[in-house]
Design a protein around this motif. Structure first.
Motif, short mmCIF file in Angstrom:
data_model
loop_
_atom_site.label_atom_id
_atom_site.label_comp_id
_atom_site.label_asym_id
_atom_site.label_seq_id
_atom_site.Cartn_x
_atom_site.Cartn_y
_atom_site.Cartn_z
N THR A 139 0.81 -0.90 -0.44
CA THR A 139 0.10 0.11 0.15
C THR A 139 0.96 1.28 -0.05
O THR A 139 2.40 1.27 0.16
N VAL A 140 0.21 2.23 -0.49
CA VAL A 140 1.18 3.64 -0.53
C VAL A 140 0.64 4.40 -0.52
O VAL A 140 -1.55 4.13 -0.75
N ARG A 141 0.46 5.60 0.54
CA ARG A 141 -0.82 6.91 0.67
C ARG A 141 0.15 7.91 -0.03
O ARG A 141 0.75 8.38 0.40
N VAL A 142 -0.73 8.65 -0.94
CA VAL A 142 0.06 9.68 -1.64
C VAL A 142 -0.60 10.96 -1.25
O VAL A 142 -2.17 11.16 -1.45
N GLY A 143 -0.05 12.35 -1.04
CA GLY A 143 -0.42 13.48 0.03
C GLY A 143 -0.49 14.47 -0.91
O GLY A 143 0.91 15.00 -0.98
N VAL A 144 -1.38 15.45 -1.12
CA VAL A 144 -1.15 16.93 -1.62
C VAL A 144 -1.67 17.53 -0.37
O VAL A 144 -3.22 18.03 -0.72
N ARG A 145 -0.85 18.54 0.67
CA ARG A 145 -1.82 19.78 0.90
C ARG A 145 -1.49 21.08 0.36
O ARG A 145 0.20 21.54 0.32
N TRP A 146 -2.54 22.20 0.06
CA TRP A 146 -1.66 23.06 -0.06
C TRP A 146 -1.79 24.45 0.95
O TRP A 146 -3.39 24.16 1.56
N SER A 147 -1.44 25.21 1.44
CA SER A 147 -1.01 25.54 2.16
C SER A 147 -1.71 27.51 1.30
O SER A 147 -1.11 28.05 0.18
N GLY A 148 -0.58 28.52 2.74
CA GLY A 148 -0.65 29.89 2.07
C GLY A 148 0.23 29.93 0.96
O GLY A 148 0.06 31.04 -0.11
N ASP A 149 1.91 29.30 1.60
CA ASP A 149 2.58 29.80 1.17
C ASP A 149 3.70 28.67 0.19
O ASP A 149 4.37 28.68 0.28
#
Length: 203
Positions: A139-149
């Motif tokens: 198994t593998v988890r791919v995360g993409v997290r957008w913040s202000g900068d």
């Protein structure tokens, strides 16, 4: 002909990811045909899809290189590169290779500088390639997290983790991409698993 580092990194990423997927599918093909013949068509389609993807991306790079051939000719064109909009296809390729892939996207997506967009995609691609070829993960988890900068991309698997961690060309290429964007790369071995996180400035 001298190959500049950016193009060399792109070619490495394309070849190792796509060819790696093709090799894995070809190796498992005989077992699938023997034990689950109804799934054989999906294996062959996965091999074909990986090959088509590699050919398409390599044609773009070679076309850009040919644009600068000759004396007094036009400057080399910049080949289009995949960005995060191509992430679903990348994850599908990993699923075809047998991984159970989940995606976690948080925050409000927005237009990225082209260098950051390409770097984010290639980092995820290389991390998935390492997982498929070396980690023995399921198994593998791919995360993409957008913040202000900042934009954070993360790939975490349940494979062998730090027991066999080596910094090959792929890991070096990821560090170079992150450094070129002014970001930072973190590699955290676990027991089990390995987590690769890149933080890229976008503000």
């Amino acid at each position: 002909m001298f190959l500049n580092p950016r193009i060399a990194r792109d070619m490495h990423d394309i070849v190792t990811h796509s060819v790696g997927l093709m090799v894995i599918q070809a190796e498992t093909g005989p077992l699938v045909m023997r034990d689950h013949p109804e799934k054989a068509e999906a294996v062959f389609e996965a091999i074909a899809a990986a090959g088509r993807d590699a050919i398409g991306q390599l044609r773009l790079i070679l076309g850009a290189l040919r644009g600068g051939e000759g004396h007094g000719g036009p400057a080399p064109a910049r080949a289009p590169h995949p960005g995060l909009d191509a992430l679903p296809g990348l994850l599908d390729n990993a699923r075809r290779a047998g991984l159970d892939v989940s995606a976690d996207v948080r925050g409000e997506p927005r237009r990225l500088p082209s260098g950051v967009d390409v770097a984010a995609y290639r980092i995820i691609q290389e991390a998935l390639t390492n997982t498929i070829r070396h980690a023995g993960a399921s198994t593998v988890r791919v995360g993409v997290r957008w913040s202000g900068d900042t934009l954070d991309v993360e790939v975490a698997d349940d494979g062998r983790g730090g027991r066999e961690l080596r910094e090959g060309h792929g890991m070096i290429g990821m560090r170079e991409r992150v450094t070129a964007c002014g970001g930072r790369l973190t590699v955290r071995p676990g027991d089990p698993g390995l987590t690769v996180t890149a933080t890229l400035p976008i503000g």
